[in-house]
Design an enzyme around this catalytic site. Sequence first.
Site, PDB file in Angstrom:
ATOM      1  CD  GLU A   8      -4.833  -7.709   2.435  1.00  0.00           C
ATOM      2  OE1 GLU A   8      -5.891  -6.764   3.057  1.00  0.00           O
ATOM      3  OE2 GLU A   8      -3.779  -7.541   2.498  1.00  0.00           O
ATOM      4  CD  GLU A  15      -2.652  -1.145   2.420  1.00  0.00           C
ATOM      5  OE1 GLU A  15      -2.955  -0.372   3.048  1.00  0.00           O
ATOM      6  OE2 GLU A  15      -3.231  -2.318   2.803  1.00  0.00           O
TER       7      GLU A  15
HETATM    8  O1  G3I Z   1      -2.876  -6.576  19.278  1.00  0.00           O
HETATM    9  C1  G3I Z   1      -3.407  -5.576  19.910  1.00  0.00           C
HETATM   10  C2  G3I Z   1      -3.931  -5.723  21.175  1.00  0.00           C
HETATM   11  O2  G3I Z   1      -2.899  -5.809  22.258  1.00  0.00           O
HETATM   12  C3  G3I Z   1      -4.970  -4.487  21.926  1.00  0.00           C
HETATM   13  O3  G3I Z   1      -5.438  -4.777  22.963  1.00  0.00           O
HETATM   14  C4  G3I Z   1      -6.092  -4.576  20.577  1.00  0.00           C
HETATM   15  C5  G3I Z   1      -6.833  -3.232  21.484  1.00  0.00           C
HETATM   16  O4  G3I Z   1      -6.577  -2.092  20.627  1.00  0.00           O
HETATM   17  O5  G3I Z   1      -5.572  -3.964  19.592  1.00  0.00           O
HETATM   18  C6  G3I Z   1      -4.629  -5.090  19.125  1.00  0.00           C
HETATM   19  O6  G3I Z   1      -3.968  -4.613  17.827  1.00  0.00           O
HETATM   20  C7  G3I Z   1      -5.044  -4.641  16.817  1.00  0.00           C
HETATM   21  C8  G3I Z   1      -4.556  -5.409  15.695  1.00  0.00           C
HETATM   22  O7  G3I Z   1      -5.332  -5.357  14.271  1.00  0.00           O
HETATM   23  C9  G3I Z   1      -4.564  -7.061  16.054  1.00  0.00           C
HETATM   24  O8  G3I Z   1      -5.694  -7.557  16.508  1.00  0.00           O
HETATM   25  C10 G3I Z   1      -5.136  -3.236  16.257  1.00  0.00           C
HETATM   26  O9  G3I Z   1      -5.852  -2.469  17.234  1.00  0.00           O
HETATM   27  C11 G3I Z   1      -6.225  -3.171  14.761  1.00  0.00           C
HETATM   28  O10 G3I Z   1      -6.228  -1.985  14.280  1.00  0.00           O
HETATM   29  C12 G3I Z   1      -5.707  -4.002  13.811  1.00  0.00           C
HETATM   30  O11 G3I Z   1      -6.422  -4.291  12.870  1.00  0.00           O
HETATM   31  C13 G3I Z   1      -5.710  -4.850  11.732  1.00  0.00           C
HETATM   32  C14 G3I Z   1      -5.435  -3.877  10.436  1.00  0.00           C
HETATM   33  O12 G3I Z   1      -5.187  -4.476   9.287  1.00  0.00           O
HETATM   34  C15 G3I Z   1      -4.605  -2.675  11.002  1.00  0.00           C
HETATM   35  O13 G3I Z   1      -4.412  -1.832   9.935  1.00  0.00           O
HETATM   36  C16 G3I Z   1      -6.636  -5.806  11.291  1.00  0.00           C
HETATM   37  O14 G3I Z   1      -6.812  -6.910  12.229  1.00  0.00           O
HETATM   38  C17 G3I Z   1      -6.448  -6.540   9.844  1.00  0.00           C
HETATM   39  O15 G3I Z   1      -7.344  -7.617   9.232  1.00  0.00           O
HETATM   40  C18 G3I Z   1      -5.959  -5.340   8.795  1.00  0.00           C
HETATM   41  O16 G3I Z   1      -5.363  -5.816   7.597  1.00  0.00           O
HETATM   42  C19 G3I Z   1      -5.113  -5.134   6.842  1.00  0.00           C
HETATM   43  C20 G3I Z   1      -3.911  -5.803   5.775  1.00  0.00           C
HETATM   44  O17 G3I Z   1      -3.197  -6.225   6.823  1.00  0.00           O
HETATM   45  C21 G3I Z   1      -3.249  -4.803   4.820  1.00  0.00           C
HETATM   46  N1  G3I Z   1      -4.529  -4.657   3.843  1.00  0.00           N
HETATM   47  C22 G3I Z   1      -5.573  -3.871   4.467  1.00  0.00           C
HETATM   48  C23 G3I Z   1      -6.267  -4.813   5.834  1.00  0.00           C
HETATM   49  C24 G3I Z   1      -7.185  -4.158   6.294  1.00  0.00           C
HETATM   50  O18 G3I Z   1      -7.058  -2.791   6.763  1.00  0.00           O
END
Ligand code: G3I
Length: 396
Positions: free
Chosen positions: A294, A182
Amino acid sequence: MRRRDFLAGMTAAAGLAAVAGPATAGAATVRSGAAQTTARAAASYPPADSLRALAAHVNLRIGMAVSPFDIATTTPDYNGVLKSQFSTATPENAMKWDAVEPEQGVFDFTDADEIVNFAEQNGMLVRGHTLLWHNQIPAWVTTGVSNGTISASQLKEFAFQRIQTEVSRYRGRIWQWDVANEFFTDTDPSMINPQDFWIQNLGEGIIAEAYRLVHQVDPHALLFYNDYNIAGEDGTNAKHDAAFAFVQGLLEQGVPIDGVGNQGHQDTQYGFSGTFQQDLAHFASLGLKVAITEADVRTFVNANQIPTDSLAPSAQSYYYTQMLYAALEVPQVISFTFWDESDNPNVSWVPGTFPGEGAATLWDANLNPKPQYFAVQQMLNLAAHAAPHHVATAPF
Ligand code: G3I
């Protein structure tokens, strides 16, 4: 045999794949336009009517984003669905920088190891995700860069140490690496994002250097560029054209890049790209492999993740089967990965990112297969088993 040979019988039925009503889930009976097929799960494993088994007939691997929750949960059976339906695994978050090096110099591969081991135990290849991205960078890095305690040269040193450490740990065990992710803007999709964390701090050249490093550390892996809306979803094809020119430029510099991943995050409020298939083929024309990395199709939902529009499930099935049909039509597409196993807001990334939207996956919040699942299964069934058509043969 090339996939196209299987597609002859599909064209007429393809449109039906999108509107087939929900089939009975129990016996995995699917109703296709051409015939009612009751595909009993074969004694062999994975089930013959699973997405992975059907896709294997046409040299396509079907994948899923995987979290530790998916592996750990057997009621409902996330674990079972994962290993029976999918032949590749993408660690959804476990391989990102904030997960593997939460503190400087302190590496934690617990979750990544679990996912890679699970994949190998279940005949799944692994898509490594992702090494150079402006999101999910550890706080010790972003804080250090913003307050000046981490210089540009140190940033590069730390980033490449992490890549070296992570890629060498999984050397020979990663099928595809999403090396860079990205790098184009949404506001002006025709260019590399000048505000991107990596571009701002280290310049565009860091991308090519990262590919060279990853190839040096693990020459076995296929190195991908991964992005969203690079198959015409932006409505103008500008982002596709920019991404195409970008990877073409890397190839001309001799950068070791093997493939392009279009993420396939769709939303029913927007039209489906009219150039989706041709854009995948355009990337393939560079001699690259292609992947849908994805795939999900979100729509407007109520608090229980139920679509607010009764037409939504049909539209979602249409978007899914159009992406899959395009992937089946372009033989250089080697994998099609879905993003998140169910609509459960604790599993799917969509509800937390797009309030009021969801129902984006193939299984509902209770892990029941939805019409979208059966539409995808039916299309793969047709691709796998469509009757051979007459091929032109030399007169003899
Ligand atoms: O690990 C922490 C945890 O310790 C904490 O308690 C919790 C509460 O805030 O957050 C957890 O981290 C989260 C992480 O996922 C792991 O679960 C983040 O907040 C959350 O923002 C993160 O979201 C991920 C997102 O990427 C971040 O940009 C999504 O699960 C994931 O599906 C998404 O995937 C991305 C691809 O990597 C790239 N393409 C876009 C796609 C969607 O955004």
